[in-house]
Design a protein around this motif. Structure first.
Motif, PDB file in Angstrom:
ATOM      1  N   TRP A 129       0.834  -1.200   0.000  1.00 48.23           N
ATOM      2  CA  TRP A 129       0.000   0.000   0.000  1.00 48.23           C
ATOM      3  C   TRP A 129       0.869   1.251   0.000  1.00 48.23           C
ATOM      4  O   TRP A 129       0.544   2.253  -0.651  1.00 48.23           O
ATOM      5  CB  TRP A 129      -0.935   0.002   1.218  1.00 48.23           C
ATOM      6  CG  TRP A 129      -2.177  -0.781   1.004  1.00 48.23           C
ATOM      7  CD1 TRP A 129      -2.488  -2.010   1.516  1.00 48.23           C
ATOM      8  CD2 TRP A 129      -3.307  -0.403   0.202  1.00 48.23           C
ATOM      9  NE1 TRP A 129      -3.725  -2.430   1.092  1.00 48.23           N
ATOM     10  CE2 TRP A 129      -4.251  -1.458   0.289  1.00 48.23           C
ATOM     11  CE3 TRP A 129      -3.601   0.716  -0.567  1.00 48.23           C
ATOM     12  CZ2 TRP A 129      -5.472  -1.396  -0.385  1.00 48.23           C
ATOM     13  CZ3 TRP A 129      -4.820   0.772  -1.231  1.00 48.23           C
ATOM     14  CH2 TRP A 129      -5.734  -0.281  -1.130  1.00 48.23           C
ATOM     15  N   LYS A 130       1.974   1.181   0.734  1.00 45.72           N
ATOM     16  CA  LYS A 130       2.923   2.303   0.758  1.00 45.72           C
ATOM     17  C   LYS A 130       3.462   2.582  -0.635  1.00 45.72           C
ATOM     18  O   LYS A 130       3.501   3.740  -1.092  1.00 45.72           O
ATOM     19  CB  LYS A 130       4.064   1.975   1.728  1.00 45.72           C
ATOM     20  CG  LYS A 130       5.158   3.011   1.848  1.00 45.72           C
ATOM     21  CD  LYS A 130       6.337   2.765   0.916  1.00 45.72           C
ATOM     22  CE  LYS A 130       6.972   1.411   1.128  1.00 45.72           C
ATOM     23  NZ  LYS A 130       8.110   1.179   0.184  1.00 45.72           N
ATOM     24  N   THR A 131       3.864   1.517  -1.337  1.00 43.29           N
ATOM     25  CA  THR A 131       4.395   1.677  -2.687  1.00 43.29           C
ATOM     26  C   THR A 131       3.341   2.248  -3.628  1.00 43.29           C
ATOM     27  O   THR A 131       3.619   3.162  -4.420  1.00 43.29           O
ATOM     28  CB  THR A 131       4.897   0.330  -3.227  1.00 43.29           C
ATOM     29  OG1 THR A 131       5.930  -0.166  -2.366  1.00 43.29           O
ATOM     30  CG2 THR A 131       5.448   0.472  -4.633  1.00 43.29           C
ATOM     31  N   ALA A 132       2.114   1.727  -3.537  1.00 44.05           N
ATOM     32  CA  ALA A 132       1.035   2.212  -4.399  1.00 44.05           C
ATOM     33  C   ALA A 132       0.741   3.688  -4.125  1.00 44.05           C
ATOM     34  O   ALA A 132       0.539   4.474  -5.058  1.00 44.05           O
ATOM     35  CB  ALA A 132      -0.225   1.372  -4.185  1.00 44.05           C
ATOM     36  N   THR A 133       0.731   4.071  -2.847  1.00 43.90           N
ATOM     37  CA  THR A 133       0.473   5.470  -2.477  1.00 43.90           C
ATOM     38  C   THR A 133       1.571   6.380  -3.010  1.00 43.90           C
ATOM     39  O   THR A 133       1.304   7.486  -3.503  1.00 43.90           O
ATOM     40  CB  THR A 133       0.369   5.606  -0.952  1.00 43.90           C
ATOM     41  OG1 THR A 133      -0.616   4.696  -0.455  1.00 43.90           O
ATOM     42  CG2 THR A 133      -0.023   7.027  -0.563  1.00 43.90           C
ATOM     43  N   GLN A 134       2.822   5.918  -2.924  1.00 43.36           N
ATOM     44  CA  GLN A 134       3.938   6.694  -3.468  1.00 43.36           C
ATOM     45  C   GLN A 134       3.762   6.917  -4.963  1.00 43.36           C
ATOM     46  O   GLN A 134       3.958   8.034  -5.457  1.00 43.36           O
ATOM     47  CB  GLN A 134       5.249   5.945  -3.235  1.00 43.36           C
ATOM     48  CG  GLN A 134       5.767   5.986  -1.819  1.00 43.36           C
ATOM     49  CD  GLN A 134       7.035   5.168  -1.662  1.00 43.36           C
ATOM     50  OE1 GLN A 134       7.469   4.498  -2.590  1.00 43.36           O
ATOM     51  NE2 GLN A 134       7.631   5.212  -0.495  1.00 43.36           N
ATOM     52  N   MET A 135       3.422   5.858  -5.678  1.00 44.96           N
ATOM     53  CA  MET A 135       3.300   5.940  -7.134  1.00 44.96           C
ATOM     54  C   MET A 135       2.204   6.939  -7.530  1.00 44.96           C
ATOM     55  O   MET A 135       2.392   7.777  -8.419  1.00 44.96           O
ATOM     56  CB  MET A 135       2.990   4.567  -7.727  1.00 44.96           C
ATOM     57  CG  MET A 135       4.057   3.505  -7.497  1.00 44.96           C
ATOM     58  SD  MET A 135       5.611   3.912  -8.313  1.00 44.96           S
ATOM     59  CE  MET A 135       6.527   2.384  -8.097  1.00 44.96           C
ATOM     60  N   VAL A 136       1.053   6.848  -6.863  1.00 46.67           N
ATOM     61  CA  VAL A 136      -0.055   7.753  -7.184  1.00 46.67           C
ATOM     62  C   VAL A 136       0.320   9.188  -6.831  1.00 46.67           C
ATOM     63  O   VAL A 136       0.047  10.118  -7.601  1.00 46.67           O
ATOM     64  CB  VAL A 136      -1.337   7.322  -6.440  1.00 46.67           C
ATOM     65  CG1 VAL A 136      -2.461   8.327  -6.687  1.00 46.67           C
ATOM     66  CG2 VAL A 136      -1.779   5.932  -6.893  1.00 46.67           C
TER      67      VAL A 136
END
Length: 219
Positions: A129-136
């Motif tokens: 979720w951290k990675t996805a939030t960073q990407m967005v």
């Protein structure tokens, strides 16, 4: 080394990371922001696709397992570097970006130190979720630069009073400055909120990894 299609996608994502910075050398803004954003979004989508295909096709390999986290970190680190260097919101981005970069270096160091026991630091759902939030967050912040520069281009030659009247609705908006201004504000605020959220998740997952690694750090 086994060059399966998922591995090729991962390798292309890794190669795309430095191209994000290169875009600002070959293109003027806002075109550099636009090309970098598209490149980042496409590369980010392959992060999900290569893992999905590797599992679905039974092509999970050591090469892919090694390249995937490197490609993810390279994408995030280089994109954050570019945003801090070029964004007008840099003052508000520096701290969360520093937290994210520190965590990536810290966890990578832990994994390198643990060696064969690095499997104790498996990627958790919260880390995903951290990675996805960073990407967005990064994609949204890149879009903010696009809106900001088009707003500047379209209002070129206008004095501040005229621009203020258009944005306040006191003067007709024949060029579409108001929607561009609101898009810039929403993208900036949304990107900042997401980046700070990513930084918070980064701290939580970093402390979790350290807790798991702590027993192996005792003399």
């Amino acid at each position: 080394m086994t060059w399966t299609f998922p591995n090729i996608l991962t390798a292309l994502r890794l190669l795309a990371a430095p191209l994000i910075a290169v875009m600002f050398l070959f293109f003027s803004r806002p075109y550099a922001d636009a090309v970098a954003m598209v490149l980042f979004i496409v590369a980010s989508l392959t992060d999900y696709l290569d893992g999905y295909l590797a599992r679905s096709w039974g092509q999970v390999t050591k090469l892919g397992a090694m390249l995937d986290p490197i490609a993810d970190k390279a994408m995030v680190v280089i994109a954050l570097m570019v945003i801090v260097a070029f964004s007008s919101l840099a003052l508000w981005i520096v701290l969360p970006a520093a937290i994210i970069l520190f965590r990536e270096v810290f966890v990578s160091g832990l994994r390198e130190f643990l060696g064969d026991t690095a499997g104790t630091l498996k990627v958790t759902k919260l880390a995903k979720w951290k990675t996805a939030t960073q990407m967005v967050a990064i994609a949204v912040l890149l879009s903010q630069g696009i809106f900001e520069h088009y707003l500047g281009m379209w209002s070129w030659g206008m004095d501040q009073a005229m621009v203020a009247d258009i944005l306040n609705g006191a003067a007709p908006d024949e060029l579409g400055l108001r929607p561009m201004f609101h898009a810039m504000v929403w993208a900036g605020n949304g990107g900042l909120i997401l980046l700070w959220l990513a930084a918070a998740l980064t701290l939580i997952t970093g402390m979790d990894y350290f807790r798991k690694a702590a027993p192996f750090l005792k003399d």
